[in-house]
Design a protein around this motif. Structure first.
Motif, PDB file in Angstrom:
ATOM      1  N   UNK A   2     -14.934  -0.843   2.936  1.00 15.49           N
ATOM      2  CA  UNK A   2     -15.578  -2.166   2.802  1.00 15.49           C
ATOM      3  C   UNK A   2     -14.486  -3.118   2.364  1.00 15.49           C
ATOM      4  N   UNK A   3     -13.917  -3.832   3.317  1.00 12.10           N
ATOM      5  CA  UNK A   3     -12.688  -4.525   2.962  1.00 12.10           C
ATOM      6  C   UNK A   3     -12.947  -5.734   2.089  1.00 12.10           C
ATOM      7  N   UNK A   4     -11.906  -6.045   1.373  1.00 17.36           N
ATOM      8  CA  UNK A   4     -11.965  -7.074   0.344  1.00 17.36           C
ATOM      9  C   UNK A   4     -12.447  -8.407   0.928  1.00 17.36           C
ATOM     10  N   UNK A   5     -13.380  -9.088   0.224  1.00 21.72           N
ATOM     11  CA  UNK A   5     -13.934 -10.352   0.756  1.00 21.72           C
ATOM     12  C   UNK A   5     -12.873 -11.416   0.969  1.00 21.72           C
ATOM     13  N   UNK A   6     -11.686 -11.211   0.376  1.00 21.33           N
ATOM     14  CA  UNK A   6     -10.596 -12.149   0.564  1.00 21.33           C
ATOM     15  C   UNK A   6     -10.348 -12.430   2.049  1.00 21.33           C
ATOM     16  N   UNK A   7     -10.518 -11.351   2.861  1.00 23.58           N
ATOM     17  CA  UNK A   7     -10.142 -11.472   4.258  1.00 23.58           C
ATOM     18  C   UNK A   7     -11.285 -11.940   5.150  1.00 23.58           C
ATOM     19  N   UNK A   8     -12.462 -12.084   4.581  1.00 25.57           N
ATOM     20  CA  UNK A   8     -13.608 -12.452   5.405  1.00 25.57           C
ATOM     21  C   UNK A   8     -13.366 -13.690   6.259  1.00 25.57           C
ATOM     22  N   UNK A   9     -12.830 -14.775   5.690  1.00 21.54           N
ATOM     23  CA  UNK A   9     -12.677 -15.981   6.524  1.00 21.54           C
ATOM     24  C   UNK A   9     -11.562 -15.873   7.549  1.00 21.54           C
ATOM     25  N   UNK A  10     -10.673 -14.876   7.411  1.00 20.47           N
ATOM     26  CA  UNK A  10      -9.518 -14.843   8.306  1.00 20.47           C
ATOM     27  C   UNK A  10      -9.471 -13.582   9.165  1.00 20.47           C
ATOM     28  N   UNK A  11     -10.636 -13.003   9.418  1.00 23.60           N
ATOM     29  CA  UNK A  11     -10.580 -11.936  10.411  1.00 23.60           C
ATOM     30  C   UNK A  11     -11.820 -11.984  11.284  1.00 23.60           C
ATOM     31  N   UNK A  12     -11.656 -11.516  12.480  1.00 19.89           N
ATOM     32  CA  UNK A  12     -12.718 -11.540  13.465  1.00 19.89           C
ATOM     33  C   UNK A  12     -13.065 -10.102  13.766  1.00 19.89           C
ATOM     34  N   UNK A  13     -14.240  -9.641  13.322  1.00 19.06           N
ATOM     35  CA  UNK A  13     -14.610  -8.228  13.428  1.00 19.06           C
ATOM     36  C   UNK A  13     -13.475  -7.364  12.880  1.00 19.06           C
ATOM     37  N   UNK A  14     -13.489  -6.079  13.169  1.00 19.58           N
ATOM     38  CA  UNK A  14     -12.367  -5.211  12.850  1.00 19.58           C
ATOM     39  C   UNK A  14     -11.956  -5.210  11.388  1.00 19.58           C
ATOM     40  N   UNK A  15     -10.924  -4.407  11.129  1.00 15.57           N
ATOM     41  CA  UNK A  15     -10.456  -4.218   9.764  1.00 15.57           C
ATOM     42  C   UNK A  15      -9.060  -4.794   9.616  1.00 15.57           C
ATOM     43  N   UNK A  16      -8.884  -5.806   8.766  1.00 13.72           N
ATOM     44  CA  UNK A  16      -7.536  -6.295   8.530  1.00 13.72           C
ATOM     45  C   UNK A  16      -6.780  -5.281   7.679  1.00 13.72           C
ATOM     46  N   UNK A  17      -5.512  -5.069   7.987  1.00 11.67           N
ATOM     47  CA  UNK A  17      -4.757  -4.137   7.152  1.00 11.67           C
ATOM     48  C   UNK A  17      -3.404  -4.734   6.788  1.00 11.67           C
ATOM     49  N   UNK A  18      -2.732  -4.061   5.882  1.00 10.28           N
ATOM     50  CA  UNK A  18      -1.441  -4.550   5.413  1.00 10.28           C
ATOM     51  C   UNK A  18      -0.380  -3.561   5.842  1.00 10.28           C
ATOM     52  N   UNK A  19       0.537  -4.024   6.685  1.00 12.97           N
ATOM     53  CA  UNK A  19       1.617  -3.171   7.173  1.00 12.97           C
ATOM     54  C   UNK A  19       2.843  -3.429   6.314  1.00 12.97           C
ATOM     55  N   UNK A  20       3.334  -2.359   5.688  1.00 13.38           N
ATOM     56  CA  UNK A  20       4.543  -2.477   4.882  1.00 13.38           C
ATOM     57  C   UNK A  20       5.618  -1.602   5.488  1.00 13.38           C
ATOM     58  N   UNK A  21       6.804  -2.165   5.688  1.00 13.52           N
ATOM     59  CA  UNK A  21       7.932  -1.374   6.144  1.00 13.52           C
ATOM     60  C   UNK A  21       8.622  -0.792   4.926  1.00 13.52           C
ATOM     61  N   UNK A  22       8.821   0.524   4.954  1.00  8.43           N
ATOM     62  CA  UNK A  22       9.472   1.180   3.825  1.00  8.43           C
ATOM     63  C   UNK A  22      10.772   1.780   4.325  1.00  8.43           C
ATOM     64  N   UNK A  23      11.889   1.270   3.779  1.00  8.21           N
ATOM     65  CA  UNK A  23      13.203   1.732   4.204  1.00  8.21           C
ATOM     66  C   UNK A  23      13.801   2.567   3.086  1.00  8.21           C
ATOM     67  N   UNK A  24      14.038   3.835   3.360  1.00  2.71           N
ATOM     68  CA  UNK A  24      14.594   4.769   2.381  1.00  2.71           C
ATOM     69  C   UNK A  24      13.833   4.701   1.061  1.00  2.71           C
ATOM     70  N   UNK A  25      12.532   4.531   1.189  1.00  2.00           N
ATOM     71  CA  UNK A  25      11.706   4.536  -0.016  1.00  2.00           C
ATOM     72  C   UNK A  25      11.463   3.173  -0.615  1.00  2.00           C
ATOM     73  N   UNK A  26      12.154   2.152  -0.140  1.00  2.00           N
ATOM     74  CA  UNK A  26      11.981   0.802  -0.680  1.00  2.00           C
ATOM     75  C   UNK A  26      11.144  -0.041   0.281  1.00  2.00           C
ATOM     76  N   UNK A  27      10.095  -0.672  -0.203  1.00  2.00           N
ATOM     77  CA  UNK A  27       9.385  -1.622   0.661  1.00  2.00           C
ATOM     78  C   UNK A  27      10.337  -2.781   0.966  1.00  2.00           C
ATOM     79  N   UNK A  28      10.522  -3.097   2.236  1.00  2.00           N
ATOM     80  CA  UNK A  28      11.450  -4.193   2.523  1.00  2.00           C
ATOM     81  C   UNK A  28      10.770  -5.380   3.186  1.00  2.00           C
ATOM     82  N   UNK A  29       9.614  -5.186   3.782  1.00  2.89           N
ATOM     83  CA  UNK A  29       8.954  -6.306   4.428  1.00  2.89           C
ATOM     84  C   UNK A  29       7.489  -5.930   4.625  1.00  2.89           C
ATOM     85  N   UNK A  30       6.629  -6.937   4.609  1.00  4.47           N
ATOM     86  CA  UNK A  30       5.207  -6.627   4.751  1.00  4.47           C
ATOM     87  C   UNK A  30       4.500  -7.771   5.453  1.00  4.47           C
TER      88      UNK A  30
END
Lengths: 508, 322
Positions: free
Chosen positions: B147-175
């Motif tokens: 049940x995704x956070x209501x924060x995203x309700x106004x900015x998504x159309x159906x479906x599930x918004x998710x957060x993609x984080x790139x992890x380089x050698x264990x360090x998050x470098x971009x999201x």
């Protein structure tokens, strides 16, 4: 050292390839261009006959030292026959013998000839003046009249023969009309001319040969007149008296005899066919290599049977296509279905021509895709679904062929040349992409695939490239080297310059 | 400079990574091929995550054979809502979201009703490999519906918004946040038409969006601004992403997280070949950030410390909306 590994490998591969290439092209004279091959001919004679029982002997005249031509190679194709070749007067004769022939027989003689740039000095000993023929009146005095009249208008033996032949073709007086008639064949004309020349004690003989034309089938031997001018035999055209054989004329045999003589067989038939020889300039180079005792030519593809050679003509271009794909995918950034599917599509374009191929391919694939989505609705499992697509593709191809044949469009027939496995797999891959990435991606990849296939096709049908790779297969090492080099390319793809264009927006 | 393409020198200066370089310098040396099954099979990823104590959507059950479909009613007996998905699915295919039930009928996310038999058929399709790459036989997972956070309700159309984080050698470098659109058919993949919004790593505030390679500041379907959104529990979320490195030992990893209203950040899946669109969403090239990580003196820190270090290192100077 590790960093140098790949560059060194590339240099070594390129060096080896260029070295062999240079040696073959410059020292051995292998031709760089396909155009350098066209002056060579393959002449084939098919001798067929029907045995009448018992051991059969077939004698067939074969060319020897034809004027203006050189024999490069000859093959006798005759399964189950013993074969000898013997000189026979001015001719050479192939004698085929077999003890137990059954049914109609056919033997082949195949020769490779090329025109000599400088005709060899054709010294033939003068056979001496011939005896005058014993003729009865009124021919005797008529012949004397003819000879007398021709002699008045000629300077030497050659011009005597020319004038005589012209007179024969346009008989002016009743003396000549006694010997010739308008319906005479060349052979009869030559026979008469020899008789009349004998009246002037000039040695003459009949010659038969064929005019070499590319892809000539069922060629008829032409009959010519040869006179000896005390130094050499000179050819005279029996139709208009011109001197000398035309270009690309191969003298096959001489004398007033049929080319084939049979023992215990009948219905002799000879069919001559001619084609430009593909590899003959190469052949010359190979013989040169033999003379120079170079091992290089032994590894030539030309040693393989012709059928295998033709297969390799195509196969050798596949690596080139693969390299083009690497280039277009990793440097340009085109998307394609499958990695090497476009090369396979390009190979099928070779059979269908480009435009027709693209239209047919698009038609079949889009129809197949429509069917595939219908099948999707039926909720079939994967393998039965794929099998159904294959079946439907075949049916579509069949329908298209029949339809276009009835409409009189020949292109539709070539649809059968598309490997249907390639079609079915393309459809399946397209539908997977469609589901996973949507129609826009499918369209992009589809157009990408066709574009890559078209580029590959255009490169692969290029006769120069075809020729180069066939005669110099070592060029594949260069293709390999370039592919290895491309394998290290980590720069941007051209399409990424468009994709990331937003990065350029902020600065101006 | 033309509006249609960008000069390679500009890209190089911005440190933008191309696909060739990603394949040659990140994926080939950092992601050993034999670890791929760990991330390609969502069931194994989930097992690993549970062992490591990483929060994931609760697994209700697995169906591995057509025979097991008989157990479906029992598995779903006390579930009001759930998600059925293939273990090897890709691109969001074959995911069936059930939001509620009316006696024996199940209400799907789209509002349509379907009966148990249709559900069983869907599972059967998954098992036959209809939704998995290459058509290999697959397993169906039944799990908790986020049940995704209501924060995203106004900015998504159906479906599930998710957060993609790139992890380089264990360090998050971009999201980035990936927001489904009508174009993307409720899926959260950027190349399918979802909107990506870059996130400032130090604060967890979205910066700007990218949609079909263009810069956008509003959601194309709802019209709400997608910039300046504060993602709740950002530090915790980054730590979760950093911990996923220990699961697989892959040096270049895409971690997909969802924000659940009740359970907070949950790890959905891992990706061994994460794409490069995240650079556009953040208006930043990856190369500078990778170099910053490579330049760190020690790299044997625990995940929490790594996440904190990344927050210190990478703060996007948010571009003013155009």
């Amino acid at each position: 050292m590790k960093r140098l590994h790949l560059p060194l490998l590339i240099l070594i591969l390129g060096g080896i390839a260029l070295g062999i290439f240079y040696h073959k092209a410059v020292n051995l004279g292998f031709p760089l261009l396909p155009a350098q091959q066209t002056d060579n001919w393959v002449v084939e004679a098919r001798v067929s006959f029907a045995p009448t029982g018992g051991a059969v002997t077939a004698r067939f005249f074969i060319p020897e030292n034809p004027p203006g031509m050189a024999l490069l190679e000859e093959h006798f194709i005759s399964r189950g026959y013993g074969l000898t070749t013997t000189p026979m007067g001015p001719n050479r004769e192939a004698v085929w013998t077999t003890r137990w022939p059954s049914g109609p027989q056919a033997v082949y003689y195949r020769a490779t000839v090329y025109p000599l740039e400088q005709p060899r000095a054709d010294q033939a000993p003068y056979p001496g003046p011939v005896a005058q023929p014993e003729l009865e009146e009124p021919y005797r005095s008529a012949a004397e009249e003819v000879v007398q009249k021709v002699r008045e208008r000629s300077a030497d033996i050659t011009s005597f023969a020319t004038v005589l032949v012209r007179d024969m073709n346009h008989p002016a007086d009743e003396n000549m009309q006694l010997f010739v008639s308008a319906t005479d064949s060349d052979r009869e004309k030559v026979r008469t001319a020899i008789q009349l020349l004998a009246g002037a004690r000039i040695p003459a003989r009949m010659a038969h040969g064929i005019q070499l034309t590319d892809r000539g089938n069922d060629l008829q031997p032409e009959t010519w007149l040869e006179v000896h001018n005390t130094r050499a035999w000179v050819a005279i055209d029996p139709d208009d008296g011109t001197v000398g054989y035309p270009d690309d004329f191969l003298v096959w045999w001489r004398g007033d005899t049929p080319p084939v003589r049979l023992d215990r067989a009948r219905d002799a038939q000879v069919r001559f066919s001619v084609t430009h020889n593909y590899q003959n300039a190469v052949e010359v180079a190979r013989q040169k290599a033999d003379l120079l005792d170079s091992r290089m030519a032994d590894f030539s593809l030309l040693e393989l049977p012709v059928q295998t050679q033709n297969m390799y003509r195509v196969l050798l271009l596949v690596p080139l296509g693969a390299m083009i794909i690497v280039l277009l995918r990793n440097v340009v950034g085109l998307q394609t279905f499958g990695t090497f599917m476009p090369v396979l599509i390009a190979l099928s374009f070779r059979e269908t021509s480009l435009l027709g191929g693209i239209i047919l391919f698009t038609l079949i694939v889009s129809l197949g895709l429509a069917i595939r989505f219908y099948l999707e609705k039926l909720k079939l499992l994967l393998v039965p679904r794929l099998a159904s697509v294959v079946i439907v593709v075949i049916l579509l191809m069949l329908a298209l062929s029949i339809l276009s044949h009835n409409l009189g469009i020949e292109h539709g027939l070539t649809v059968a040349l598309f490997p249907m496995v390639i079609l079915a797999m393309t459809i399946e891959r397209m539908s997977i992409v469609w589901e996973e990435h949507g129609p826009a991606d499918t369209l992009r990849q589809g157009i990408g695939s066709l574009a890559v296939a078209a580029v590959c096709y255009l490169v692969m049908i290029n006769p120069y490239i075809d020729h180069l790779f066939f005669v110099f297969p070592e060029l594949l090492l260069i293709v390999l080297a370039l592919t290895l080099l491309l394998g290290r390319y980590t720069g941007y793809r051209l399409t990424e310059l468009v994709r990331f264009r937003a990065f350029g927006g902020g600065e101006r | 400079m033309s509006r249609w393409f960008v000069r390679p020198s500009t890209l190089r200066r911005r440190g933008v990574m191309g696909l060739n370089r990603r394949n040659a310098q990140l994926i080939a040396p950092l992601n050993p091929r034999h670890y791929y099954p760990l991330v390609d099979d969502k069931l194994r990823t989930k097992e690993l995550a549970l062992e490591a104590g990483i929060a994931v959507p609760e697994l209700y059950g697995v169906i591995a054979t057509n025979h097991d479909i008989r157990n479906l009613p029992r598995l779903l007996a006390r579930r009001e809502d759930f998600v059925i998905k293939p273990a090897h699915g890709s691109g969001g295919n074959g995911i069936l979201v059930v939001t509620g039930r009316m006696q024996n009928r199940f209400r799907r996310g789209s509002g349509r009703l379907m009966d148990l038999e249709a559900l069983g058929h869907h599972v059967s399709n998954i098992l036959s490999g209809m939704h998995s790459l290459g058509g290999q036989p697959d397993r169906a997972m039944i799990e908790y519906r986020v049940r995704f956070d209501p924060l995203f309700d106004p900015v998504s159309y159906e479906g599930v918004p998710d957060i993609r984080t790139l992890v380089y050698k264990g360090y998050p470098i971009m999201a980035m946040v990936r927001l489904p659109t009508r174009d993307s058919d409720g899926k959260a993949n950027l190349h399918q038409g979802a909107v990506g919004a870059g996130i400032d790593l130090s604060s967890g505030i979205t910066t700007r969006g990218v949609w079909h390679h263009r810069i956008v500041d509003l959601h194309p379907d709802t019209g709400h601004p997608i910039t300046g959104l504060q993602i709740p529990g950002w530090e915790r979320l980054l730590m979760l992403a950093a911990r996923c490195f220990e699961l697989t030992a892959m040096g270049y990893l895409g971690v997909d997280l969802v924000l659940d209203r009740d359970h907070g950040p949950l790890m959905l899946e891992l990706n061994a070949r994460p794409g490069l669109a995240v650079q556009l969403a953040n208006d930043q090239g990856l190369e500078h950030r990778i170099r910053a990580i490579d330049d760190l003196p020690t790299r044997t820190l625990p995940p929490e410390a790594r996440a904190r270090q990344a927050m210190d290192l990478f703060h996007t100077t948010a571009r003013p909306p155009a």
